[in-house]
Design an enzyme around this catalytic site. Structure first.
Site, PDB file in Angstrom:
ATOM      1  N   GLU A  50       0.810  -1.213   0.000  1.00 48.64           N
ATOM      2  CA  GLU A  50       0.000   0.000   0.000  1.00 48.64           C
ATOM      3  C   GLU A  50       0.845   1.265   0.000  1.00 48.64           C
ATOM      4  O   GLU A  50       0.499   2.243  -0.663  1.00 48.64           O
ATOM      5  CB  GLU A  50      -0.933   0.020   1.223  1.00 48.64           C
ATOM      6  CG  GLU A  50      -2.031  -1.027   1.173  1.00 48.64           C
ATOM      7  CD  GLU A  50      -2.978  -0.902   2.341  1.00 48.64           C
ATOM      8  OE1 GLU A  50      -2.578  -0.333   3.373  1.00 48.64           O
ATOM      9  OE2 GLU A  50      -4.130  -1.365   2.221  1.00 48.64           O
ATOM     10  N   GLU A  57      -6.276  17.547  38.079  1.00 42.95           N
ATOM     11  CA  GLU A  57      -7.152  18.732  38.223  1.00 42.95           C
ATOM     12  C   GLU A  57      -6.460  20.033  37.852  1.00 42.95           C
ATOM     13  O   GLU A  57      -7.094  20.941  37.331  1.00 42.95           O
ATOM     14  CB  GLU A  57      -7.666  18.832  39.664  1.00 42.95           C
ATOM     15  CG  GLU A  57      -8.724  17.823  40.020  1.00 42.95           C
ATOM     16  CD  GLU A  57      -9.297  18.048  41.408  1.00 42.95           C
ATOM     17  OE1 GLU A  57     -10.445  17.641  41.639  1.00 42.95           O
ATOM     18  OE2 GLU A  57      -8.601  18.619  42.268  1.00 42.95           O
TER      19      GLU A  57
END
Length: 572
Positions: A74, A314
């Protein structure tokens, strides 16, 4: 030590393995892919089939001295070289060293349809020449689905593929054949029927907007292997596969103690802090100071000259550094020195297994002695509590096996202070709790130790203070109404100080009165003594005067007698 006959027989029976050199993959397979046999790697578009195959060939050439052939149907050789250059793979240099042969086979479907002739004999010749040119031990065919696209008669092509795979086995090369995933099947055209020695399925899934790559061994004939799904990463170094099974409970323990970074907390923990390689859980309500305690633990590790990995879910790195400066803690120098690594990510950035894989990779790359996760409760956003507990169990075992001390913060609900949403408290060696207590119109922090395995520890509540100069744990006042904190504690302390001062003043007053009495009594005694002395002197003077009078009177009598010649003088 010489091998026994039984050991030689077992070694002979065991399937020979070809190490891939890919992190984690050889561990899962017990040594690598089956040597001298083909392995099918299948999956959807973009799952990493080509990259895994390329890394298998490159690692073989670089790490194990086994030349390889990469045949693509490919992408051209130039395209493949550019695609993997970012991973540090220099394919051109390997080709110059005769360690790699690249070949691009272009199949024109229209020409095949016009002539009606199609077999793989030409492919055998071309592949055989490439193998002989470098003495290849490894071969990759990427992807053979292109062969099916070139010819509509699948019956003939499958017969040719069967011949191809037999030819590869006869050549004695370890081969990887890639194929596209089919609908309800491993490949679109059932290639797994012919490459059944080992089959690997790669998967790139999206769950809840979080993408995760996973690998699974569907089959590995003749060898034990992990059968679970394993998350894997594709980063700047290539493939990295993470075994997700727990490492077990056979790790060694340490008697060494390390400081928490807060002297009063060390004192509460038997005076010496945590055990090395233990797991510490800090639970607390929002705003209770969990991150501050974690930062002090990180600072203490860096002060010992140890590396600390801080996993923040956080706050960003700069935000953490800025916030900690407000309590007298500067983490920036440790970051600059390479002792502290702050890795900040949102839990939603990856799936749960990908977070686990990333933590493993960061740990392997950075080699910390201490790891902090702040907070683990945020992981529940991307997975169920049971899944989070399973992942954390693996992490705890992983860190303990590495002799790493791990520190986890967990957000708790005010109504469930002594519970964790993920149920991981039983996995922890030390469990600390910080809560906000509301009283007298204000909120204050209270700290205590819920458990600490293997050491004597304090069972007393402490008020947890965060000031401009740092963290302090002070004795909380326990009164008839319960625990007093904040202004109530300060007021009670002020009352106690005032009472103590009044008692001290009363004591000083009484001591002063007693001293005055002693002085007065002393003066009175001195006056009496002076009076007695004066009277004694007067008495002595009278005695002396009386004696003198008697003496004068005696002398006068003698003189009068002599004048009268009353008595003759005594002769000598």
């Amino acid at each position: 030590m010489a091998e026994t006959d039984g050991q030689r027989e077992l070694s002979h029976r065991q399937l020979a393995k070809c190490p891939t050199g890919i992190t984690g993959l050889d561990e899962i397979t017990g040594g690598g892919l089956p040597r001298g046999r083909p392995t099918l790697v299948c999956g959807g578009a973009g799952c990493g089939k080509t990259l895994l195959s390329m890394e298998f060939v490159v690692r073989g050439a670089v790490n194990y001295g086994e030349p390889g052939v990469f045949m693509s149907f490919e992408e051209t050789s130039e395209e493949l070289a550019k695609n993997v250059a970012s991973l540090g793979f220099d394919l051109a240099d390997l080709e110059k060293q005769k360690l790699l042969a690249m070949d691009f086979v272009y199949i024109e479907r229209r020409e095949i349809q016009e002539t009606g002739e199609y077999d793989l004999e030409g492919l055998f010749v071309r592949l055989g020449h490439a193998i002989d040119s470098v003495g290849a031990k490894r071969v990759v065919l990427d992807t053979v689905e292109a062969l099916f696209a070139g010819f509509p008669n699948e019956m003939i092509l499958r017969a040719e593929l069967r011949r191809l795979f037999r030819w590869l086995k006869d050549k004695g090369v370890t081969a990887i054949i890639t194929g596209e995933r089919g609908e309800g099947t491993l490949t679109r055209h059932g290639i797994e029927e012919y490459v059944s020695d080992a089959v690997i399925v790669l998967d790139h899934r999206v769950v809840g907007q979080s993408a995760t790559r996973r690998m699974r061994f569907v089959k590995y004939r003749g060898s034990l292997h992990g059968s679970d799904e394993y998350p894997f990463l594709i980063d700047e170094t290539g493939f990295s596969v993470l075994p997700v099974t727990s490492l077990g409970l056979d790790y060694a323990v340490s008697m060494e103690r390390i400081t928490s970074g807060i002297p009063r907390l060390d004192y509460m923990l038997g005076g010496q802090g945590y055990f090395r390689a233990s797991s510490v859980l800090l639970s607390g309500t929002a705003g209770s100071g969990k991150s501050s305690l974690a930062a002090y633990f990180a600072d203490a590790a860096c002060r010992r000259g140890e590396r600390c990995l801080y996993l923040a879910f956080e706050e960003s790195q700069d935000q953490i550094i800025r916030n900690m400066r407000s309590i007298g803690l500067d983490l920036a120098p440790w970051v600059d020195k390479g002792l502290l690594k702050l890795h900040a990510t949102r839990p939603t950035l990856y799936g749960l297994e990908m977070h686990l894989a990333m933590i493993h990779k960061l740990t392997n790359d950075f080699q910390p002695r201490t790891v902090i996760m702040d907070p683990i409760s945020n992981l529940s956003i991307v997975a169920s509590n049971e899944e989070v507990k399973s992942v954390l169990m693996r992490l705890v075992d992983f860190f303990k096996n590495r002799k790493i001390t791990s520190f986890y913060t967990n957000l708790t609900h005010p109504d469930q202070l002594e519970e964790t949403s993920t149920g991981v408290s039983s996995l922890m060696d030390v469990w600390l709790l910080v809560v906000n207590v509301e009283s007298n119109g204000e909120r204050n922090r209270v700290f205590h130790i819920l458990k600490s395995r293997g050491m004597a520890h304090s069972n007393q509540l402490r008020e947890f203070l965060i000031t401009d100069s740092g963290i302090d744990l002070v004795d909380a006042y326990i009164g008839p109404g319960g625990v007093l904190t904040g202004s109530a504690r300060l007021q009670q302390e002020a009352q106690e100080k005032a009472a103590a001062l009044a008692a001290q003043e009363e004591l000083e007053h009484r001591r002063h009165v007693l001293d005055r009495k002693r002085q007065i009594m002393g003066a009175q005694v001195a006056a009496l003594q002076a009076e007695i002395s004066a009277e004694e002197e007067e008495l002595q003077a009278l005695q002396d005067k009386s004696k003198l009078q008697h003496k004068v009177a005696a002398e006068e009598r003698e003189q009068l007698a002599a004048a009268r010649k009353a008595d003759a003088p005594e002769s000598n």
